[in-house]
Design an enzyme around this catalytic site. Structure first.
Site, PDB file in Angstrom:
ATOM      1  CG  ASP A   1     -13.455   1.462   7.782  1.00 60.95           C
ATOM      2  OD1 ASP A   1     -14.478   1.646   7.081  1.00 60.95           O
ATOM      3  OD2 ASP A   1     -12.305   1.459   7.312  1.00 60.95           O
TER       4      ASP A   1
ATOM      5  N   GLY B   1       3.442   1.030   3.151  1.00 61.17           N
ATOM      6  CA  GLY B   1       4.236  -0.145   3.469  1.00 61.17           C
ATOM      7  C   GLY B   1       3.754  -1.368   2.728  1.00 61.17           C
TER       8      GLY B   1
ATOM      9  CE  LYS C   1      -1.131  -3.605   8.306  1.00 57.63           C
ATOM     10  NZ  LYS C   1      -2.311  -2.831   8.804  1.00 57.63           N
TER      11      LYS C   1
ATOM     12  N   GLY D   1       0.832  -1.194   0.000  1.00 60.83           N
ATOM     13  CA  GLY D   1       0.000   0.000   0.000  1.00 60.83           C
ATOM     14  C   GLY D   1       0.865   1.241   0.000  1.00 60.83           C
ATOM     15  CB  ALA D   2      -0.055   4.811   0.327  1.00 66.22           C
TER      16      ALA D   2
END
Length: 398
Positions: free
Chosen positions: A211, A69, A89, A66-67
């Site tokens: 979320d 990592g 992660k 992703g942006a």
């Protein structure tokens, strides 16, 4: 700091499953805290510069990026093989510090600006004590201030996300480009039961997720659903319902409840319950009951005023009980909407069978590997590689 690593449980999936007939069965109280490691040794290939391992972990392959990592599959090489596998992660501290999130603090009456790094630290504090069959377990935090990286070691959820959203058709399916939207009835029912059980646990701990959506629900190899991604999570006092009220909106717009869309105070637990009802629609029908492609203002108006778009043959195909459950969970008036405890005891959920058992980590009953990459195309990268957009561990802050 934290538990002895040799005492880690094999998985939260080993906890007893709920009674399939709906009888009350609570997990035994469990004290849990993840391990924190502030001395981190990132290892790189001398030729390619790719990360090959960190401390006791050996990088096996990339699972997605992703942006800020990437996520890699690792083995913890301690003791005799076969070694246990985890997801790691890896986040870039420099990139996180450049990210800014602004919101209005109603209590203080001021605008607050938070960096991505501060949000990650908040997420760690939310996750560190969680231990339940339906939430992702955080095992270890690798946080060496002399290095650019922050590493989060979690369970390896080889089943990937519960459903994939297709923007072209606005449908959800089990796999990207799947043949048809929605899931089969037994799978949809199990996923929903697991989601409700996981949310009840979080709310008992004073945590609202904020979320909930299919992309944030990951699947363990035995078919158990785990709630993940606590970047929007907020805390409250379970003994004082007023502390669960918020006027700000977090998460994904199409999953916001009507009261939040109207700018009214929203009980965060009710917000999670509303989103769970939308997930049930995604599981069963492969579609949201509101158009996700509308502009935000039109979408909020639709959620507040329009009746949910449900299949015309819902009652004929699935019965009156399911229709009543969905209609109740998507009631516009939060005071008339059932809480998750009431949903958990609903007649429809009493028919849900327990998930299948597993033979061993990463294997199905026939002995074949069940691992699939997280995210889109993660398996196309070389094992152990990090995307070029993510700085290598040699880029330290000093």
């Amino acid at each position: 700091r934290g538990p002895c690593l040799t005492d880690w449980p094999m998985t939260a999936g080993d906890l007893p499953e709920p009674d399939p007939q709906g009888a009350d069965q609570q997990d035994q109280p469990r004290t849990w805290d993840c391990a924190f490691t502030d001395m981190v040794d990132w290892r790189e290939d001398d030729v390619t510069g790719r990360v090959t391992g960190v401390n006791d972990y050996s990088v096996e392959r990339s699972l997605g990026s992703g942006a800020f990592g990437t996520v890699v599959e690792v083995e913890r090489c301690v003791g005799d093989p076969p070694f246990r596998r985890f997801a790691l992660k890896i986040l870039s501290r420099k990139r996180l510090r450049k990210q800014r999130q602004t919101y209005f603090d109603e209590d203080q009456g001021v605008m607050v600006v938070q960096t991505g790094e501060e949000l990650v630290q908040q997420e760690i504090q939310v996750m560190r004590h969680l231990f339940h069959r339906n939430v992702v377990i955080l095992f270890e935090v690798l946080d060496d201030m002399s290095c650019d990286f922050i590493g989060l070691v979690t369970e390896l959820l080889s089943g990937g996300v519960s459903m994939v959203f297709d923007e072209a058709t606005c449908t959800f399916s089990a796999t990207k480009g799947g043949p048809s939207p929605g899931l089969d009835l037994p799978t949809a029912a199990r996923y929903f039961r697991d989601l409700v059980d996981g949310l009840l646990y979080l709310h008992d701990q004073g945590i609202a997720h904020r979320d909930i959506k299919p992309e944030n629900l990951l699947i363990y190899e035995n078919g158990t659903l785990r709630i993940s991604d606590y970047g929007c999570a907020d805390t409250f006092d379970p003994a004082d319902p007023t502390t669960a009220l918020r006027k700000d909106t977090k998460g994904t717009e199409v999953f916001h409840p009507p009261e939040a869309c109207a700018g009214l105070p929203c009980d965060m637990r009710q917000g999670d319950a509303w989103a769970a009802g939308l997930c049930l629609c995604c599981f069963m029908f492969g579609r949201l009951p509101f158009r996700p492609d509308l502009p935000p203002e039109a979408l909020y108006t639709s959620i507040q005023r329009d009746e949910p778009l449900l299949p015309a043959d819902l009652v004929e195909v699935h019965g009156e009980i399911l229709f009543q459950l969905i209609s109740a969970m998507l009631c516009k008036d939060p005071s008339e909407r059932p809480g998750l405890a009431e949903v958990a005891g609903h007649e429809w959920l009493k028919q849900v069978p327990p998930p299948p058992t597993i033979v061993g980590q990463g294997h199905q009953e026939d002995g074949s590997r069940s691992d699939v990459p997280h995210g889109d195309g993660g398996g196309e990268e070389d094992a152990g590689s990090l995307p070029a957009a993510v700085p290598t561990p040699s880029s330290s802050t000093g």
